[in-house]
Design an enzyme around this catalytic site. Sequence first.
Site, PDB file in Angstrom:
ATOM      1  N   ASP A 359     -16.890 114.270 -23.647  1.00 17.97           N
ATOM      2  CA  ASP A 359     -17.310 112.819 -23.713  1.00 17.97           C
ATOM      3  C   ASP A 359     -18.224 112.951 -22.733  1.00 17.97           C
ATOM      4  O   ASP A 359     -18.344 113.828 -21.694  1.00 17.97           O
ATOM      5  CB  ASP A 359     -15.812 112.239 -23.216  1.00 17.97           C
ATOM      6  CG  ASP A 359     -16.345 110.564 -23.263  1.00 17.97           C
ATOM      7  OD1 ASP A 359     -17.131 110.383 -23.968  1.00 17.97           O
ATOM      8  OD2 ASP A 359     -15.999 109.888 -22.218  1.00 17.97           O
ATOM      9  N   ASP A 620     -12.027 111.006 -20.759  1.00 19.82           N
ATOM     10  CA  ASP A 620     -11.190 110.102 -19.853  1.00 19.82           C
ATOM     11  C   ASP A 620     -10.859 108.942 -20.550  1.00 19.82           C
ATOM     12  O   ASP A 620     -10.258 108.025 -19.975  1.00 19.82           O
ATOM     13  CB  ASP A 620     -11.944 109.613 -18.551  1.00 19.82           C
ATOM     14  CG  ASP A 620     -12.948 108.849 -18.855  1.00 19.82           C
ATOM     15  OD1 ASP A 620     -13.831 109.024 -19.935  1.00 19.82           O
ATOM     16  OD2 ASP A 620     -13.482 108.350 -17.891  1.00 19.82           O
ATOM     17  N   ASP A 624     -10.758 109.636 -26.567  1.00 17.23           N
ATOM     18  CA  ASP A 624     -10.947 111.105 -26.638  1.00 17.23           C
ATOM     19  C   ASP A 624      -9.683 111.484 -26.970  1.00 17.23           C
ATOM     20  O   ASP A 624      -9.607 112.801 -27.005  1.00 17.23           O
ATOM     21  CB  ASP A 624     -11.334 111.365 -25.159  1.00 17.23           C
ATOM     22  CG  ASP A 624     -12.611 110.955 -24.841  1.00 17.23           C
ATOM     23  OD1 ASP A 624     -13.902 110.978 -25.762  1.00 17.23           O
ATOM     24  OD2 ASP A 624     -12.773 110.305 -23.600  1.00 17.23           O
TER      25      ASP A 624
END
Length: 627
Positions: A359, A620, A624
């Site tokens: 990410d 985070d 995700d």
Amino acid sequence: IALDPPPLESVRMAPVDDIAKSLAAEMDVDADVAEAYNDGRTLEEILEGYTTEEAQKKLDKYGYNEVLTTEEPEWKKILSRFLGIVPICMIVGAIISAAVETGCVLVAEDLDDCSCDPGRDWVSFALLIFEVVLIVYVDYRSEKNAADAVKALKDMSAPSCKAKRDGEWVETQVRELVPGDLIELAAGVVIPSDGKLVGHGEPMLIDESSLTGESLPVTKRPGDEVLSGAVVVQGELEMMVTATGVDTFFGKTIALLATVTEQGNVQHLLGTVAKIMCTFGLVGVIPIFFVQLFRDDVEWATSLKTAIVILVATLPVAMPLVVTTALAVGSYELSQEKAIVQRLSAIEEMAGMDILCSDKTGTLTKNELVLDKDLIWEVNGSTAGEILKVSCLAAKLEGGQDAIDKAVKEALASFPESQGGGLAQLEEYEVKKFVPFNPVDKRTEATVVAPGGKVYRMSKGAPGVMVDLCCQGSLREEAEDKIIENAQRGLRSLGVAIAEGDEHSGGEYNLIGMISLLDPPRDDTAQTIVDAQEKGVEVKMITGDQRAIAIETASRLNMGTNIIGSEIWGPDGEALIRAQGSFGQFIEQVNGFASVFPEHKFRIVEELQKIGHIVGMTGDGVNDAPA
């Protein structure tokens, strides 16, 4: 779960009727779901809310606003481990050891008076059963199931909210919300379901960072859609619920996460090895059984027992224990480096990882805005130090700072004093009035008394607003070109202007410059990527943020800028995929993806796994978790 493309802007901004038609036609939802977006009521009727009876009918039809995940009972998890090929062979061996009599056993040394006492090998039975139980226990304890992650996501949901029932605002359990309900949103509220802002009021600021990867709060007006799990930062409005439970953005993420049936690569390899060795063992012991039976005239039960004992001896019965012990030692060593291992087999998988999907927001970057001092645009004879000073005076410097004001303050504090930097100079100015940023004006304004007693108005805000406020002619064209240039690089620009006098007697604003903000890479990200690449791991960025921002971040990290946007999930993307042969091969050729949803991240990782890659995923946010 359908891997739908992100909704088009025309769909997201359309009236209620158009949204229903678009969803039914383009996204292939059924009539019941479409009705959630258009139940035939006027805006006035929507603002009245449901009666208790109407809400109960909707609840009976759509069900509770929750995602039910079916978790496998613990006894099934344990039983399934006893059904592996190695445990089955060991259990069969143990049963035969106890069932087949061992024949004549010498019980007296006097050969003239010996007797036969046929017995059963209870010692072997006990040892084999003990070893099977030990193997199953160690394997069971070393596995971490995805149910914990599902529970963590559920816990993030708001437990109750204010809904309008029978004409009154009442505290309602979130799980009892139904499509069409009218609920109240205010600062700090976690949005409990997908919905559409309705009514009359000022725009709201909503933080969707954990869902979409967008680092700054987004502005939402009446008529706009909002997502469950997002957090209201500023403003108050009503929202009509349009989807509940698994039909919501947040619910789809939880349901997608629950579909993952995770088997570690180590377990897969051990299972394959066990099957191969068992096959070879069977090929070897079958001739032994028949040789003993027909050539040596041994009883069939004894021959079978001998064959089973040899088969068990060939199986890698201790291999799971040895591997688990080695990985446990590795887990302890990793913990000394502050790396926590939730599943032991992940150690071996990370060692074999060849692609790392990451990410962007909060993972590759700091998830905080920073002012890039090298990109300050100076106009009308101003200096970078003056622009930063005016920006700070037009900001809230103490208590409750937003991300932009904090970035501006830190930039002035770190700017060289010889060039007009430093916060100490601000003490010479007196701020008489401060108007904070709001989604309508899109700028801040401060009335300031300078050291000489002269009064100024200082403002900073959205570049388009500031250009309209104080730019004409060639300066306007130059400023608009600068805005476009920064936007193409994914930078967030702010115009800075100053005017003499207060709001009653002052003159017009003059633009003095433009500052650029970005979410910078973490200090260790670039070196981490280099280290990974040196070890043969390719790093790909997968973010919900805009493509321009993703490309700018990738260029600063030397990751490669072949970033694919949301077009890959539409009809145009099929041609791109066909050109490479398969979606997995297409993913191999690009450096990353932008503007993706959780299901897209999930599919990217899944497709890479299908073509033989061992894939790591780091992030985070809620978006995700499934990947």
